[in-house]
Design an enzyme around this catalytic site. Structure first.
Site, PDB file in Angstrom:
ATOM      1  N   GLU A 132       0.825  -1.195   0.000  1.00 49.78           N
ATOM      2  CA  GLU A 132       0.000   0.000   0.000  1.00 49.78           C
ATOM      3  C   GLU A 132       0.862   1.249   0.000  1.00 49.78           C
ATOM      4  O   GLU A 132       1.920   1.301   0.617  1.00 49.78           O
ATOM      5  CB  GLU A 132      -0.918  -0.022   1.230  1.00 49.78           C
ATOM      6  CG  GLU A 132      -1.820  -1.255   1.224  1.00 49.78           C
ATOM      7  CD  GLU A 132      -2.874  -1.266   2.315  1.00 49.78           C
ATOM      8  OE1 GLU A 132      -2.821  -0.407   3.216  1.00 49.78           O
ATOM      9  OE2 GLU A 132      -3.748  -2.137   2.253  1.00 49.78           O
ATOM     10  N   CYS A 154       3.546   8.458   1.041  1.00 47.66           N
ATOM     11  CA  CYS A 154       4.040   7.543   2.071  1.00 47.66           C
ATOM     12  C   CYS A 154       4.307   6.194   1.405  1.00 47.66           C
ATOM     13  O   CYS A 154       3.393   5.534   0.927  1.00 47.66           O
ATOM     14  CB  CYS A 154       2.992   7.433   3.176  1.00 47.66           C
ATOM     15  SG  CYS A 154       3.495   6.388   4.523  1.00 47.66           S
ATOM     16  N   CYS A 197       6.322  -6.608   7.788  1.00 49.47           N
ATOM     17  CA  CYS A 197       7.434  -6.072   8.573  1.00 49.47           C
ATOM     18  C   CYS A 197       7.814  -7.096   9.639  1.00 49.47           C
ATOM     19  O   CYS A 197       6.955  -7.758  10.206  1.00 49.47           O
ATOM     20  CB  CYS A 197       7.031  -4.767   9.244  1.00 49.47           C
ATOM     21  SG  CYS A 197       8.410  -3.946  10.080  1.00 49.47           S
ATOM     22  N   CYS A 235       6.300  -4.203  16.171  1.00 52.85           N
ATOM     23  CA  CYS A 235       6.007  -3.201  17.203  1.00 52.85           C
ATOM     24  C   CYS A 235       4.568  -3.435  17.673  1.00 52.85           C
ATOM     25  O   CYS A 235       3.681  -3.712  16.864  1.00 52.85           O
ATOM     26  CB  CYS A 235       6.157  -1.787  16.635  1.00 52.85           C
ATOM     27  SG  CYS A 235       7.840  -1.435  16.102  1.00 52.85           S
ATOM     28  N   CYS A 286       1.389  -1.591  15.974  1.00 49.75           N
ATOM     29  CA  CYS A 286       1.368  -1.368  14.516  1.00 49.75           C
ATOM     30  C   CYS A 286       0.725  -2.532  13.788  1.00 49.75           C
ATOM     31  O   CYS A 286       1.091  -3.698  13.988  1.00 49.75           O
ATOM     32  CB  CYS A 286       2.790  -1.154  14.003  1.00 49.75           C
ATOM     33  SG  CYS A 286       2.868  -0.912  12.215  1.00 49.75           S
ATOM     34  N   GLY A 298       6.881  -1.726   6.449  1.00 47.73           N
ATOM     35  CA  GLY A 298       8.249  -2.226   6.479  1.00 47.73           C
ATOM     36  C   GLY A 298       9.250  -1.343   7.201  1.00 47.73           C
ATOM     37  O   GLY A 298       8.955  -0.197   7.543  1.00 47.73           O
ATOM     38  N   GLU A 299      10.424  -1.904   7.429  1.00 50.49           N
ATOM     39  CA  GLU A 299      11.520  -1.165   8.051  1.00 50.49           C
ATOM     40  C   GLU A 299      12.562  -0.894   6.962  1.00 50.49           C
ATOM     41  O   GLU A 299      13.301  -1.792   6.555  1.00 50.49           O
ATOM     42  CB  GLU A 299      12.127  -1.985   9.203  1.00 50.49           C
ATOM     43  CG  GLU A 299      13.448  -1.472   9.729  1.00 50.49           C
ATOM     44  CD  GLU A 299      13.467   0.018  10.083  1.00 50.49           C
ATOM     45  OE1 GLU A 299      12.585   0.490  10.820  1.00 50.49           O
ATOM     46  OE2 GLU A 299      14.374   0.718   9.596  1.00 50.49           O
ATOM     47  N   CYS A 358      -1.313   6.250   9.719  1.00 48.50           N
ATOM     48  CA  CYS A 358      -0.069   5.645  10.226  1.00 48.50           C
ATOM     49  C   CYS A 358      -0.374   4.340  10.943  1.00 48.50           C
ATOM     50  O   CYS A 358      -1.243   4.274  11.800  1.00 48.50           O
ATOM     51  CB  CYS A 358       0.613   6.544  11.251  1.00 48.50           C
ATOM     52  SG  CYS A 358       1.031   8.154  10.666  1.00 48.50           S
TER      53      CYS A 358
HETATM   54  N1  SAH Z   1       9.570   0.880  10.344  1.00 44.78           N
HETATM   55  C1  SAH Z   1       9.745   2.290  10.156  1.00 44.78           C
HETATM   56  C2  SAH Z   1       8.829   2.821   9.095  1.00 44.78           C
HETATM   57  C3  SAH Z   1       7.334   2.790   9.457  1.00 44.78           C
HETATM   58  S1  SAH Z   1       6.903   4.406   9.740  1.00 44.78           S
HETATM   59  C4  SAH Z   1       9.580   2.987  11.491  1.00 44.78           C
HETATM   60  O1  SAH Z   1       9.247   2.330  12.459  1.00 44.78           O
HETATM   61  O2  SAH Z   1       9.852   4.166  11.567  1.00 44.78           O
HETATM   62  C5  SAH Z   1       5.313   4.324  10.339  1.00 44.78           C
HETATM   63  C6  SAH Z   1       5.148   5.259  11.522  1.00 44.78           C
HETATM   64  O3  SAH Z   1       3.830   5.109  12.034  1.00 44.78           O
HETATM   65  C7  SAH Z   1       6.094   4.885  12.630  1.00 44.78           C
HETATM   66  O4  SAH Z   1       6.497   5.986  13.379  1.00 44.78           O
HETATM   67  C8  SAH Z   1       5.215   3.980  13.428  1.00 44.78           C
HETATM   68  O5  SAH Z   1       5.710   3.785  14.688  1.00 44.78           O
HETATM   69  C9  SAH Z   1       3.889   4.719  13.389  1.00 44.78           C
HETATM   70  N2  SAH Z   1       2.767   3.854  13.715  1.00 44.78           N
HETATM   71  C10 SAH Z   1       2.707   2.512  13.601  1.00 44.78           C
HETATM   72  N3  SAH Z   1       1.518   2.050  14.012  1.00 44.78           N
HETATM   73  C11 SAH Z   1       0.793   3.114  14.384  1.00 44.78           C
HETATM   74  C12 SAH Z   1      -0.538   3.270  14.859  1.00 44.78           C
HETATM   75  N4  SAH Z   1      -1.347   2.234  15.028  1.00 44.78           N
HETATM   76  N5  SAH Z   1      -0.961   4.520  15.110  1.00 44.78           N
HETATM   77  C13 SAH Z   1      -0.153   5.577  14.901  1.00 44.78           C
HETATM   78  N6  SAH Z   1       1.109   5.494  14.446  1.00 44.78           N
HETATM   79  C14 SAH Z   1       1.578   4.270  14.188  1.00 44.78           C
END
Ligand code: SAH
Length: 368
Positions: free
Chosen positions: A94, A107, A114, A118, A121, A167-168, A341
């Site tokens: 996506e 984005c 991933c 976390c 997420c 993804g990371e 996000c």
């Molecule tokens: N893996 C990388 C790239 C993903 S960025 C990273 O962790 O930075 C996606 C962003 O959205 C990250 O800051 C992540 O922590 C945040 N995010 C993930 N799940 C979320 C959620 N449920 N609500 C709000 N932000 C979230």
């Protein structure tokens, strides 16, 4: 289409110059072909009319132009767009475009699923399948332009790219860096390096390598100001604790006078949103040129957290601001189409691979 053909969509300037030199051609062909592929969006070598017919025939033999296919387009009531792209393997990823005044932020995803898992997420819950190729990463930008029938010249639809999709990115280092080279190349999309941001959960050795090899902007997903809490929210912290992460951030800023680092902090009700957390953060970020992005948590099915109240977020922000930290609260966009996000899930085939690519293994390849 054959697997042995080189997909020119995925070669940055260096790669494409090497490709042409190997063919016994002049390196400047790279510029010509890059413009056709990325600025004019052609999918057929025959359209490249400043390339001699003989060379075009040769190119057809050894090379191809293969982009991920757009299978679904969804528009949010707030103007956010989400595209689902299908990859060769049947996996889907996506990509989200967030228009805001003069600015359009795309984005972009870097992996199918991933591996970091976390706890807040949705992408992590999907498990991990594989890294995206450079062509699949750049293909997201190209698909967004093509959706609007625009080339990069006629419409500045996309002014910013954030590697904040699925993804990371730092666990797919080479492909992501090559893709960002293409995004910022004047013969391709010509985006400003400051407007291309890579976001990481904190893959420390790769952050150090990135500082040497690229000058894009860096965002770090912090989410907790102490190791105890961060180990739970971002399990990668067990491998690279805050002390090492902060040292890598300082290094990133020092090498080549890099600009501020953005720290992302998801606001989870009762978990990481207390005044003491804000105060710890002020201590933690001392001396690092930074700006803080507070992200109200976006729920997804089976998520165990709730979003902090607006009032809590305001209070948290005020404490940070009083401590001298520049802080903004990210407005939630696109949540009615699950494009906000942490809500991107795509379609991840063969999720059993979830536990295979442990961050550590991928890091071995990085020399980490
Ligand atoms: N893996 C990388 C790239 C993903 S960025 C990273 O962790 O930075 C996606 C962003 O959205 C990250 O800051 C992540 O922590 C945040 N995010 C993930 N799940 C979320 C959620 N449920 N609500 C709000 N932000 C979230």
């Amino acid at each position: 289409m054959s697997d042995t053909k080189v997909n020119l969509l995925g070669l940055d300037r260096k790669g494409l110059e090497a490709f042409f030199t190997n063919m016994g051609e002049k390196a400047f062909r790279a510029s010509q072909v890059m413009k056709w592929i990325h600025q004019f969006g052609v999918n057929d070598f025959d359209e490249m009319n400043n390339i001699a017919k003989g060379l075009r025939e040769q190119l057809k033999e050894v090379a191809e132009l293969r982009a991920p296919e757009l299978v679904l387009d969804q528009a949010s009531s707030d103007g956010t767009h989400k595209w689902v792209l299908r990859l060769d393997s049947g996996n889907c990823i996506e990509t989200v475009l967030i228009p805001e005044g003069e600015r359009g932020t795309l984005c972009v995803s870097s992996q199918v699923g991933c591996a970091l898992d976390c706890s807040f997420c949705a992408t992590g819950k999907q498990g991990f399948n594989r890294n995206l190729t450079t062509a699949e990463i750049v293909g997201q930008l190209r698909a967004a332009y093509q959706y609007y029938g625009a080339t990069h010249r006629d419409k500045r639809i996309i002014t910013n790219v954030v590697m904040m999709g699925m993804g990371e990115p730092l666990l797919n280092f080479d492909n992501v860096v090559a893709a960002m080279n293409i995004m910022t190349d004047d013969d391709c999309y010509g985006l400003s390096k400051r407007r291309v941001t890579l976001s990481t959960a904190g893959v420390v050795p790769a952050m150090r390598r990135l500082a040497e090899e690229s000058d894009v902007s860096l965002a770090v997903s912090l989410h907790a100001p102490n190791d105890e809490l961060r180990n739970v929210l971002v399990p990668l912290n067990c491998k690279y604790p805050l002390k090492e992460l902060m040292a890598a951030c300082r290094h990133y800023v020092e090498v080549g006078n890099k600009r501020k680092i953005t720290f992302e902090y998801v606001m989870l009700d009762g978990v990481n949103d207390k005044p003491e957390h804000a105060r710890q953060m002020i201590q933690l970020l001392k001396g690092i040129p930074s700006k803080i992005n507070l992200i109200p948590f976006n729920p997804f099915p089976q998520s165990q957290y709730r979003r902090s109240s607006d009032e809590t977020i305001r209070h948290f922000r005020d404490i940070l601001a009083a401590g001298g930290l520049t802080t903004v609260t990210r407005r939630t966009r696109g949540d009615d189409i699950d494009a906000a996000c942490g809500q991107l899930v795509g379609k991840v085939m063969d999720r059993t691979k979830r536990n295979l690519p442990k961050a550590g293994d991928a890091l071995q390849e990085l020399g980490g």
